[in-house]
Write an enzyme that holds these catalytic residues in place. Structure first.
Site, PDB file in Angstrom:
ATOM      1  N   GLY A   1       0.900  -1.103  -0.106  1.00  0.00           N
ATOM      2  CA  GLY A   1      -0.105  -0.003  -0.009  1.00  0.00           C
ATOM      3  C   GLY A   1       0.790   1.234   0.035  1.00  0.00           C
ATOM      4  O   GLY A   1       0.381   2.153   0.569  1.00  0.00           O
TER       5      GLY A   1
ATOM      6  N   TYR B   1     -15.207  -2.664   7.144  1.00  0.00           N
ATOM      7  CA  TYR B   1     -13.967  -2.204   7.683  1.00  0.00           C
ATOM      8  C   TYR B   1     -13.463  -2.781   9.034  1.00  0.00           C
ATOM      9  O   TYR B   1     -12.559  -3.134   9.359  1.00  0.00           O
ATOM     10  CB  TYR B   1     -13.938  -0.797   7.148  1.00  0.00           C
TER      11      TYR B   1
ATOM     12  N   LYS C   1     -10.837  -5.326  10.599  1.00  0.00           N
ATOM     13  CA  LYS C   1      -9.724  -4.811  11.309  1.00  0.00           C
ATOM     14  C   LYS C   1      -9.956  -5.406  12.902  1.00  0.00           C
ATOM     15  O   LYS C   1      -8.723  -5.657  13.455  1.00  0.00           O
ATOM     16  CB  LYS C   1      -9.709  -3.058  11.568  1.00  0.00           C
TER      17      LYS C   1
ATOM     18  N   ILE D   1      -6.552  10.334   9.556  1.00  0.00           N
ATOM     19  CA  ILE D   1      -5.415  10.904   9.169  1.00  0.00           C
ATOM     20  C   ILE D   1      -5.466  12.227   8.202  1.00  0.00           C
ATOM     21  O   ILE D   1      -5.931  11.891   6.994  1.00  0.00           O
ATOM     22  CB  ILE D   1      -4.347   9.745   8.550  1.00  0.00           C
TER      23      ILE D   1
HETATM   24  N1  SER Z   1      -9.827   6.772   7.855  1.00  0.00           N
HETATM   25  C1  SER Z   1     -10.482   5.674   8.133  1.00  0.00           C
HETATM   26  C2  SER Z   1     -11.937   5.702   7.386  1.00  0.00           C
HETATM   27  O1  SER Z   1     -12.466   6.441   7.374  1.00  0.00           O
HETATM   28  C3  SER Z   1     -10.716   5.063   9.526  1.00  0.00           C
HETATM   29  O2  SER Z   1      -9.536   4.406   9.869  1.00  0.00           O
HETATM   30  O3  SER Z   1     -12.264   4.584   6.947  1.00  0.00           O
END
Ligand code: SER
Length: 326
Positions: free
Chosen positions: A14, A149, A153, A179
């Protein structure tokens, strides 16, 4: 029980993504350009990424493509950044499971068989769900995510710890919040609004946000994200009580507070709010996290707050805009 081998040759999956692209360059500065092999699936790497060290296209679901690069470069550490994020994951849940879980298993098996020094695999605030306390969310608490997701995780954290305890493979992971960065755009996440808002502020001094004004989420600026990731990689494994599941806090703000921060430096900036399906995802995640474990076990401490990040983001994006790059 852990191999305690020194990190010498790192492979990043990635590496073309939002975090991978900057993390790869930071790792090249630390370990030497030829000792950090960047890999991506299909997006072309930037000239900087391609010209600063080795780059390959691989598919983490095809073991042989990973294996070839691992052997060629005698890789002893994998930083596994390849993942499908939350919003795309809700549209393509099977793909999210396949990339995020089966892809990770391929990486872990490869690392185990080659007796690698370490695997670093990020987790996310998406491991939490509506039943979790949302304010100052503890490190060890209820994990009942409602997105694929998040489900993938949680599975990733459990697999990381499984490989550590069963095989002695040194797997480490941290739960990234949203982020924010200005180099490579994020793709397919729920927290992407907190990046897009800066780009649109610079381009047209207005933004239509896809979550409500009062939506509060944990966020982090890229320099802190890079620091957290490398600090966790470099710390002594004997200090760790947790392995694959560290909360890392930095800042926490609502979409409205983010817009207000931008307006302090961009007079006349206007933000409107038109929530879509991502609102429900955001509402199921923490508003802030308790990162005592990361602080105690490997010395985590962030540098940026909201206004300092805003100033830095705007300065960089204005420069890019003036040069016609955004
Ligand atoms: N930035 C990610 C998302 O919004 C969260 O880990 O899916």
């Amino acid at each position: 029980m852990t191999s305690k081998r020194e990190i010498k040759k790192v492979l990043v999956t990635g590496a073309v993504g939002q975090i991978g692209s900057e993390l790869t360059l930071a790792l090249r500065r630390r370990f030497g350009a030829d000792n950090v092999v960047a890999t991506g699936r299909k997006t072309a790497p930037s000239d900087e990424l391609k010209n600063s060290g080795p780059f390959y296209f691989i598919d983490v679901s095809k073991r042989e493509t990973l294996e070839e690069v691992v052997r060629k470069h005698d890789i002893d550490t994998i930083v596994h950044m390849a993942a499908i994020l939350s919003a795309v994951g809700e549209q393509k849940p099977m793909l999210a499971w396949d990339v995020n879980v089966n892809g990770l298993l391929t990486v872990l098996e490869c690392a185990r068989e080659h007796e690698m020094a370490q695997v670093l695999v990020p987790s996310s605030i998406a491991v939490f769900g509506p039943e979790t306390p949302r304010d100052n969310t503890p490190n060890d608490t209820i994990l009942k995510p409602k997105t694929m997701y998040g489900v993938s995780k949680v599975a990733g954290e459990l697999l990381g710890d499984y490989y550590f305890y069963k095989y002695g493979l040194d797997v480490r992971g941290l739960r990234y919040p949203g982020i924010i960065s200005h180099e490579t755009a994020p793709g397919g996440g729920t927290t992407d609004f907190a990046v897009a808002i800066y780009y649109e502020a610079v381009r047209q001094n207005r933004y239509t946000c896809f979550v409500r004004e009062d939506t509060r989420l944990p966020m982090m600026y890229m320099p802190d994200c890079i620091k957290a990731t490398i600090d966790l990689m470099m710390c002594d494994v004997s200090k760790l009580k947790h392995h694959s599941d560290f909360n890392v806090g930095s800042m926490s703000f609502s979409a409205g507070e983010l817009a207000a921060s931008i307006a302090r430096y961009m007079p006349g900036f206007e933000c409107s709010y038109e929530p879509d399906f991502r609102q429900q995802i955001a509402d199921s995640w923490p508003m802030s996290v308790d990162d005592t474990a990361a602080r105690e076990e490997w010395g985590w401490s962030p540098d940026y707050d909201l206004d300092r990040m805003t100033q830095d983001m705007l300065e960089n994006l204005k420069r890019k805009h003036a040069a016609g790059r955004i």
